[in-house]
Structures are given as C-alpha cells and as structure tokens.
Design a protein around this motif. Structure first.
Motif: not given
Length: 250
Positions: A186-197, A204-207, A212-220
């Motif tokens: 899993v990778k997560v991305k905020g509007s102020k970050t790149g893709w973070i593994p 199935q809990n990933w950390q 990341l507060k205040g940023q829209p989130l995307s997931f891969e």
C-alpha cells in the motif's frame, strides 16, 4: 469407428480431462465451526476487520490455521470449501461455500491434532461460522473433512479505506478487496507529499509515521498477484479519524 462415434469419444475424453484438471485444484483440509452472535465467527480478529457484518463479510468468514493464515498475509483471501468423504456429516451432493479469511485459528498443543488441536501445525484447517458450516455439513458434526481451493473474491462497490491513528501515526484498514482479496503493498499520497510506502501493522491495517491531516488522500493498493489499482483523492482535505472512504475496485 465412424466419424460421429470418433467425435463423441473425443468430446467425452475432453470432458473427462477437464474434470480431472478442475479436481486437481482442490486440496484436502478439515473444518469446524464456532457459534457466535449474529452468525459471525468473530467480531474482532487477527485481520483487524472488526464487525464482520458491518464490512459485509458476515457469516461467510473463517479463521485459518497457521499453514493457511501465513502470518496475516492471507487476510481477505477467498476460498471455496466443500465437505467430502463423510456419508453421515456431509450434505448430499457436497455443496460448496465461499469464505473470506478474517481471523487466525491458533494452535493448541495441549490437545492432540487429531482431537481438539485441529489448528496445530502443520494441519490445514478452517474454523467457520455456524451458519456457513451448515451450508456444507450437518451441525451435529464436530469436525469434517473438506476440500478447498482459492477463488477470486467477488465484491460489491469499491475498496474501502478506514482511517485511524493520530497526528504522527497514520493507519488505514483496507477492506472489500476484490480479485485476490489479499493486499500485498500500500502507498498513500497527500496533496503535499509524494507516494509514501506503508508498512503492514497487523492483518490488513497499514501504517506510516507522517502527519497527513488537512490533505486530500490518494491510495495505491497492490494485491498478491501484482495487480495495482490507484484511487485518487479518496478522502477530502477535511477527513477525520474513524471515517471510511470508498475507492476503485480491481
């Protein structure tokens, strides 16, 4: 032998070979059931799913012995299971049921693996809900021989991402995964970050340890077969811990 007879013989042989190939996919194991409220096997388990009815796995869930559980990487995987080779306990015709791996069935080395220690290594065993068990066998049975095979997970709607944690410890539970059902990366991305593994915390809990507060989130999300799906801007900038968001499906 005439042409028609030759064609019929060919079709019969082809059908027989097809059955043999399909039967080769089945593996042997055993199954028992655990009676819980609301027909679920458990509401809190080693995969971290919580209320199984709330996330739609419900009665069609199972705890797996360590041989099948694979330290949690099998969480979310789907199995077709049927009762076989027991004239008293198996339902006529050996109907099958599709189960989702949602929990770990721990070993009990104080009991024999032949009676009571059914999840002892290296046994392959399914601990089912009472309702699911009743679809393949008589509930009077304590343990039944079964055959199982891995199947694709059929899910309605998209992947679900449930966010938890705090300002510097961000965790997401991923459920309703189609295809393999198993999340491999899993990778997560905020509007102020790149893709973070992200790292598997448990089940199935990933950390990840980032704010990341205040940023829209995307997931891969990548499954065990290597398929990847990307869901952009799943959570809005004002997301809160405890909320669940829906993304794309495989």
């Amino acid at each position: 032998m005439g042409a028609l007879q030759t064609a019929l013989l060919y079709l019969i042989l082809l059908h027989t070979c097809s059955i043999a190939v399909n039967d080769d996919e089945w593996k042997s194991a055993t199954a028992t059931y655990s009676k819980e409220a609301n027909d679920s096997i458990i509401t809190e388990g080693a995969c971290g799913y919580g209320d199984l009815h709330k996330i739609s796995y419900g009665k069609h869930s199972a705890g797996l012995s360590s041989m099948l559980f694979n330290r949690g990487s099998t969480c979310g995987g789907c199995f077709e299971v049927r009762c076989v080779d027991h004239i008293l306990w198996c339902l006529q015709g050996s109907p099958s049921v599709i189960l989702t791996a949602t929990d770990f069935c721990p070993p009990n080395y104080g009991l024999s693996s032949e009676y009571g220690g059914w999840c002892n290594f290296p046994r392959e065993h399914f601990e089912m809900s009472e309702a699911a068990f009743a679809e393949i066998a008589e509930k009077r049975a304590d343990i039944v021989p079964v055959q199982y095979r891995r199947v694709k997970c059929e899910r309605e709607g998209g992947l679900r991402f449930t966010v938890s944690g705090n300002s510097y410890f961000y965790q997401v539970l991923i459920t309703n995964v189609g295809l393999d059902g198993e999340v491999f990366a899993v990778k997560v991305k905020g509007s102020k970050t790149g893709w973070i593994p992200m790292a598997r915390n448990w089940g199935q809990n990933w950390q990840c340890n980032i704010d990341l507060k205040g940023q829209p989130l995307s997931f891969e999300v990548t499954t065990s077969s290597g398929r990847t799906v990307t869901s952009y801007n799943v959570a809005p900038a004002k997301w809160q811990f405890g909320q669940t968001f829906e993304g794309k499906q495989f």
